[in-house]
Write a protein that holds these residues in place. Sequence first.
Motif, PDB file in Angstrom:
ATOM      1  N   VAL A   2       0.804  -1.072  -0.136  1.00 33.49           N
ATOM      2  CA  VAL A   2       0.000  -0.047   0.027  1.00 33.49           C
ATOM      3  C   VAL A   2       0.916   1.310  -0.068  1.00 33.49           C
ATOM      4  O   VAL A   2       0.402   2.326  -0.672  1.00 33.49           O
ATOM      5  CB  VAL A   2      -0.975  -0.071   1.316  1.00 33.49           C
ATOM      6  CG1 VAL A   2      -1.987  -1.015   1.294  1.00 33.49           C
ATOM      7  CG2 VAL A   2      -0.283  -0.230   2.405  1.00 33.49           C
ATOM      8  N   ASP A   3       2.114   1.134   0.676  1.00 35.64           N
ATOM      9  CA  ASP A   3       3.052   2.399   0.524  1.00 35.64           C
ATOM     10  C   ASP A   3       3.779   2.289  -0.520  1.00 35.64           C
ATOM     11  O   ASP A   3       4.972   3.082  -0.123  1.00 35.64           O
ATOM     12  CB  ASP A   3       3.531   2.470   2.055  1.00 35.64           C
ATOM     13  CG  ASP A   3       4.297   1.266   2.254  1.00 35.64           C
ATOM     14  OD1 ASP A   3       4.206   0.200   1.753  1.00 35.64           O
ATOM     15  OD2 ASP A   3       5.013   1.219   3.093  1.00 35.64           O
ATOM     16  N   ALA A  52       5.656   3.851  -3.755  1.00 30.46           N
ATOM     17  CA  ALA A  52       5.589   5.365  -4.205  1.00 30.46           C
ATOM     18  C   ALA A  52       6.161   5.209  -5.372  1.00 30.46           C
ATOM     19  O   ALA A  52       5.685   6.239  -6.290  1.00 30.46           O
ATOM     20  CB  ALA A  52       6.195   6.044  -3.363  1.00 30.46           C
ATOM     21  N   LEU A 108       9.301   2.820  -1.271  1.00 35.56           N
ATOM     22  CA  LEU A 108       8.300   2.924  -0.326  1.00 35.56           C
ATOM     23  C   LEU A 108       8.292   4.431  -0.128  1.00 35.56           C
ATOM     24  O   LEU A 108       9.046   5.248  -0.198  1.00 35.56           O
ATOM     25  CB  LEU A 108       8.377   1.888   0.703  1.00 35.56           C
ATOM     26  CG  LEU A 108       8.151   0.666   0.255  1.00 35.56           C
ATOM     27  CD1 LEU A 108       8.458  -0.325   1.597  1.00 35.56           C
ATOM     28  CD2 LEU A 108       7.022   0.017  -0.482  1.00 35.56           C
ATOM     29  N   GLU A 109       7.159   4.688   0.488  1.00 32.67           N
ATOM     30  CA  GLU A 109       6.865   5.994   0.956  1.00 32.67           C
ATOM     31  C   GLU A 109       7.949   6.620   1.966  1.00 32.67           C
ATOM     32  O   GLU A 109       8.282   7.688   2.185  1.00 32.67           O
ATOM     33  CB  GLU A 109       5.558   6.283   1.646  1.00 32.67           C
ATOM     34  CG  GLU A 109       4.307   6.507   0.313  1.00 32.67           C
ATOM     35  CD  GLU A 109       3.031   6.255   1.048  1.00 32.67           C
ATOM     36  OE1 GLU A 109       2.777   6.061   2.119  1.00 32.67           O
ATOM     37  OE2 GLU A 109       2.211   6.271   0.119  1.00 32.67           O
ATOM     38  N   ASP A 110       8.303   5.399   2.801  1.00 36.14           N
ATOM     39  CA  ASP A 110       9.490   5.968   3.731  1.00 36.14           C
ATOM     40  C   ASP A 110      10.824   6.032   3.285  1.00 36.14           C
ATOM     41  O   ASP A 110      12.003   6.073   3.811  1.00 36.14           O
ATOM     42  CB  ASP A 110       9.372   5.054   4.863  1.00 36.14           C
ATOM     43  CG  ASP A 110       9.831   3.408   4.381  1.00 36.14           C
ATOM     44  OD1 ASP A 110      10.229   3.096   3.272  1.00 36.14           O
ATOM     45  OD2 ASP A 110       9.626   2.610   5.359  1.00 36.14           O
TER      46      ASP A 110
END
Length: 249
Positions: free
Chosen positions: A61-62, A64, A105-107
Amino acid sequence: MMKIRINLVLAVCLLSLLLSGTAFAHQDGQILQLGLIRNFGYGGLGKIQGNFTLKVNDPPVDLAEVSFYVDGELQEVVLKAPFQYKFHTSEFEDGEHQMSASGVLEDGSTLGSTTIIKTFLSSDQAWSETQGLIVPLLAGVGVLTLLGLGVPFLLGRKKKFILGKYGLAGGAVCPRCGLPFSRPSLSPNMLVGKLVRCPHCGKISVLPQAAPSSLQEAERRYAEEESPQIISKGEDDIKKMIEDSRFED
Ligand SMILES: [Zn+2]
């Protein structure tokens, strides 16, 4: 030859397992699952040709960003779902290619992916591969059809003959034994008549539909020869005749 190919496939499988295994270990338990969808073209065993979509199955889901690679060369960077890359095999040289992706990922952490290895065919190669699959198939179907039609026709057991009953194709009189029989409507047409097999003597001949007068004459001949059978019709015989007549054309 076959064995070498199988070994090669095994080696490739092991290699990709090893590769994805390493990636798996390095990417903290997460790895992008690549899928290949055929939009248009040929897709045989490990061989493809045409328009395809490389995509990330069940992305996190995360997720990016996804970069798609062919043979380690960056092809496209996708910044939003659906994370996919469309291509045509003709954009690349014929031969084996390895497709992979990397994700962010977003992070900010990065992910590797599974790899897909396919041999890209030129359209000519794909056509000959298709023919290679279809031609033996058609030949097989043809042989089966011939067996199904020809063998019962030429070698088949005597079909029960019923006096005075002729199918849609009418009756014929055998030129050898002079007895009447029904022309099966499925028998091949040979211009002047049908290729038929006399159920009485087995002679194979090409016969047109016989005139009613010559049929009647032949029926008399038949009745004389087989009179004991014709006259003594038990109830069972009649039942059997009805059964048989269902299979008349
Ligand atoms: Zn005959």
